[in-house]
Design an enzyme around this catalytic site. Structure first.
Site, PDB file in Angstrom:
ATOM      1  CB  THR A  95      39.391  37.694  40.041  1.00 42.81           C
ATOM      2  OG1 THR A  95      39.879  36.760  40.989  1.00 42.81           O
ATOM      3  CG2 THR A  95      40.404  37.841  38.940  1.00 42.81           C
TER       4      THR A  95
ATOM      5  N   GLY B  89      40.359  29.931  42.642  1.00 42.65           N
ATOM      6  CA  GLY B  89      41.540  29.652  41.828  1.00 42.65           C
ATOM      7  C   GLY B  89      41.823  28.172  41.647  1.00 42.65           C
TER       8      GLY B  89
END
Ligand code: GLY
Length: 281
Positions: free
Chosen positions: A155, A207
Site C-alpha cells: 500500500t 487489510g
C-alpha cells in the site's frame, strides 16, 4: 514545523532483490523531497494527495500503476484522504481503470457523499473528466498467471503537517492480489487512514488485520487522549500482536513528532523535515 513521512508497503528479503531495495529507497527519497518542496506552498491535505499520486505513478509500489490483480483477473483499487482540521474523510473503494484513485478521493472532498464504491466511483470519476487508464503492468500479469501470491502487504501512504500546523493523511492500494471480487481493503476505511487535529496516521499491511485492530483510528484517538505518539503506536501494535496481525503505520502528531512502527520486517518508508532524511534500511 513542516514535516512529512511516506510509506510504500513492505520489503521482504526473501522475494525481492537488493536492486529492488535500492530502487525503492531512491524512489522514496526522491518522492519525499519533491513532496516536501510542494508542502512549502501547499496545505497538508494538498500535499498528501500530491505525494500519494507520485507513489501511485511509480510501478515499484502496489497502488495505481503496478497494482496487483484480483482473482478474476481485474485490478480494483482503493484510496482515501482525511483532513485532520475539519475531520472530513473521502475515498474510493474498488475503482477500476483510473490512473490516480487518490485524485478521485480529492475531488470527492467537496461532496456530501464522500466515499464511493465500484461502478459508482468510476462513473463519478468519468463525469469529473478523469480519463480511462489501465494500471496493469506486465510483471503483475506474469505474477497473476504464475499464481505468485506475494500480496496483502503493499500500500502507499503519506501523512504531513503543514506550516500552519494542520495535519492530513492519504492512503492508496492495489489490494492483496488474488482477493475475492468485492473484498474491501482497509485503505479507504478509518482503520487504514485517519487524522484529526492531534495526529494523522496511514497504514500498510494485511487489510483484515488492520481493520480488526482499528489501527489508524486507535493511534489517533490515543494521541488525542494524551498519549505520546510513541506510546500510542506501542500500545496499538501490542494489541495487533495479540491477534497475530501484520501491519505497519506512519504518523505525525500536532507537535510535529514523527513516528513509524511495523509488526514484521520491513516497512518501506521515508521522512523529511527540511534538513534530515530518515529512510528504511
Ligand atoms: N492494506 C491493503 C489491503 O489489504 O488491501
Amino acid at each position: 514545523m513542516m514535516k512529512l513521512i511516506i510509506h510504500g508497503g513492505f520489503f521482504s528479503e526473501s522475494d525481492q532483490s537488493n536492486e529492488v531495495k535500492a530502487a525503492k529507497q531512491a524512489a522514496l527519497k526522491q518522492i519525499v523531497s519533491s513532496s516536501f518542496d510542494y508542502l512549502k506552498d501547499h496545505t497538508a491535505e494538498e500535499t498528501v494527495v500530491y505525494a500519494v499520486s507520485l507513489l501511485e505513478d511509480n510501478n515499484l509500489f502496489n497502488a495505481g500503476t503496478g497494482s496487483q490483480i484480483q482473482s478474476d483477473g481485474k485490478i480494483r483499487m482503493s484510496a482515501s484522504l482525511m483532513n485532520g482540521e475539519n475531520q472530513k474523510f473521502s475515498g474510493v473503494i474498488n475503482i477500476e481503470n483510473v490512473k490516480n484513485p487518490i485524485e478521485i478521493a480529492r475531488i470527492l472532498m467537496q461532496e456530501d457523499d464522500r466515499v464511493l464504491g465500484g461502478n459508482g466511483a468510476k462513473k463519478y470519476a468519468t463525469e469529473h473528466g478523469i480519463p480511462e487508464f489501465s494500471t496493469e503492468i506486465p510483471q503483475r500479469r506474469k505474477e497473476y498467471e504464475e499464481k505468485l501470491r506475494n500480496g496483502g502487504k503493499g500500500t502507499v501512504g503519506c501523512v504531513a503537517i503543514d506550516s500552519n500546523g494542520k495535519l492530513a493523511a492519504a492512503t492508496s492500494t492495489g489490494g492483496k492480489g488474488f482477493e475475492l471480487v468485492g473484498r474491501v481493503s482497509d485503505s479507504a476505511t478509518v482503520a487504514g487512514n485517519y487524522a484529526n487535529r492531534y495526529c494523522a496516521v496511514s497504514c500498510t499491511g494485511v487489510g483484515e488485520d488492520i481493520v480488526s485492530n482499528a489501527t489508524a483510528s486507535k493511534i489517533v484517538t490515543r494521541v488525542s487522549d494524551g498519549f505520546s505518539i510513541e506510546k500510542a503506536f506501542e500500545k496499538t501494535f501490542q494489541e495487533l500482536k495479540e491477534i497475530e496481525g501484520f501491519a505497519g503505520a506512519i504518523g505525525i502528531d500536532h507537535k510535529g513528532d514523527i513516528f513509524h512502527q511495523d509488526s514484521h520486517p520491513t516497512m518501506v518508508f521515508a521522512s523529511f523535515d527540511g534538513s534530515n532524511f530518515s529512510i528504511f534500511n
